[in-house]
Motif scaffolding. Structure first.
Motif, PDB file in Angstrom:
ATOM      1  N   GLU A 130      60.775 -80.268  91.125  1.00 43.54           N
ATOM      2  CA  GLU A 130      60.647 -78.874  91.496  1.00 43.54           C
ATOM      3  C   GLU A 130      61.795 -78.470  92.431  1.00 43.54           C
ATOM      4  OE1 GLU A 130      57.376 -76.025  93.716  1.00 43.54           O
ATOM      5  OE2 GLU A 130      56.795 -77.980  92.929  1.00 43.54           O
ATOM      6  N   GLY A 131      62.323 -77.283  92.215  1.00 46.95           N
ATOM      7  CA  GLY A 131      63.407 -76.787  93.046  1.00 46.95           C
ATOM      8  C   GLY A 131      62.940 -76.521  94.461  1.00 46.95           C
ATOM      9  N   ARG A 132      63.825 -76.737  95.412  1.00 50.45           N
ATOM     10  CA  ARG A 132      63.498 -76.513  96.827  1.00 50.45           C
ATOM     11  C   ARG A 132      64.613 -75.709  97.468  1.00 50.45           C
ATOM     12  NH1 ARG A 132      62.228 -82.445  97.047  1.00 50.45           N
ATOM     13  NH2 ARG A 132      60.061 -82.529  96.423  1.00 50.45           N
ATOM     14  N   LEU A 133      64.252 -74.890  98.437  1.00 51.87           N
ATOM     15  CA  LEU A 133      65.246 -74.141  99.200  1.00 51.87           C
ATOM     16  C   LEU A 133      65.735 -74.993 100.353  1.00 51.87           C
ATOM     17  CD1 LEU A 133      63.525 -70.651  99.350  1.00 51.87           C
ATOM     18  CD2 LEU A 133      65.446 -71.332  97.920  1.00 51.87           C
ATOM     19  N   ASP A 134      67.034 -75.008 100.550  1.00 55.96           N
ATOM     20  CA  ASP A 134      67.587 -75.731 101.703  1.00 55.96           C
ATOM     21  C   ASP A 134      67.350 -74.901 102.951  1.00 55.96           C
ATOM     22  OD1 ASP A 134      68.513 -77.779 100.135  1.00 55.96           O
ATOM     23  OD2 ASP A 134      70.462 -76.844  99.804  1.00 55.96           O
TER      24      ASP A 134
END
Length: 135
Positions: A130-134
């Motif tokens: 799953e994509g994550r925000l830095d």
């Protein structure tokens, strides 16, 4: 880091689990790491872990991907055949329904499990998550 993340972050023992072809393991519904254990419990339910190598399948989330591919593939086949039959024979609408509804169901359900397995095998092969925000 959770227990599963640390398990996936460890390098896989190449001698014990040589790389498996996602196409072969996915279409057969086998574990993407060892190629032996079953991926599914029931028709589309993914098992919690592989019975052979112990790989946790909680990373597996094929989402709507298999359904989208099936819609495109089956739609192309059925609409193409329906157009050919219509132009060549001009049958009544009830005959079209008698031919194309069962074919659509058979092709759609027949392709759903192998394509879901293929998507999960590709996720494992490419370490997709799953994509994550830095922050």
């Amino acid at each position: 880091m959770t227990d599963t993340e640390s398990e996936r972050a460890k390098p896989v023992d190449q001698a014990r689990f040589p790389p498996q072809a996602p196409l072969r393991t996915g279409l057969r519904g086998r574990c993407p790491r060892c190629g032996q254990g079953r991926l599914f419990h029931g028709f589309l339910t993914v098992r919690p872990r592989c019975s052979n190598c112990g790989l946790a399948f909680d990373f597996a989330d094929s989402g709507d991907g298999p359904a989208v591919f099936i819609i495109m593939i089956v739609g192309f086949i059925v609409v193409g055949l329906a157009l050919v039959v219509e132009v060549a024979f001009m049958p009544p609408i009830w005959l079209h329904m008698l031919l194309w509804l069962p074919l659509t169901l058979i092709l759609g359900l027949g392709m759903l499990r192998p394509l879901k397995g293929l998507m999960i095998a590709q996720q494992y092969r490419h370490s997709a998550e799953e994509g994550r925000l830095d922050e």
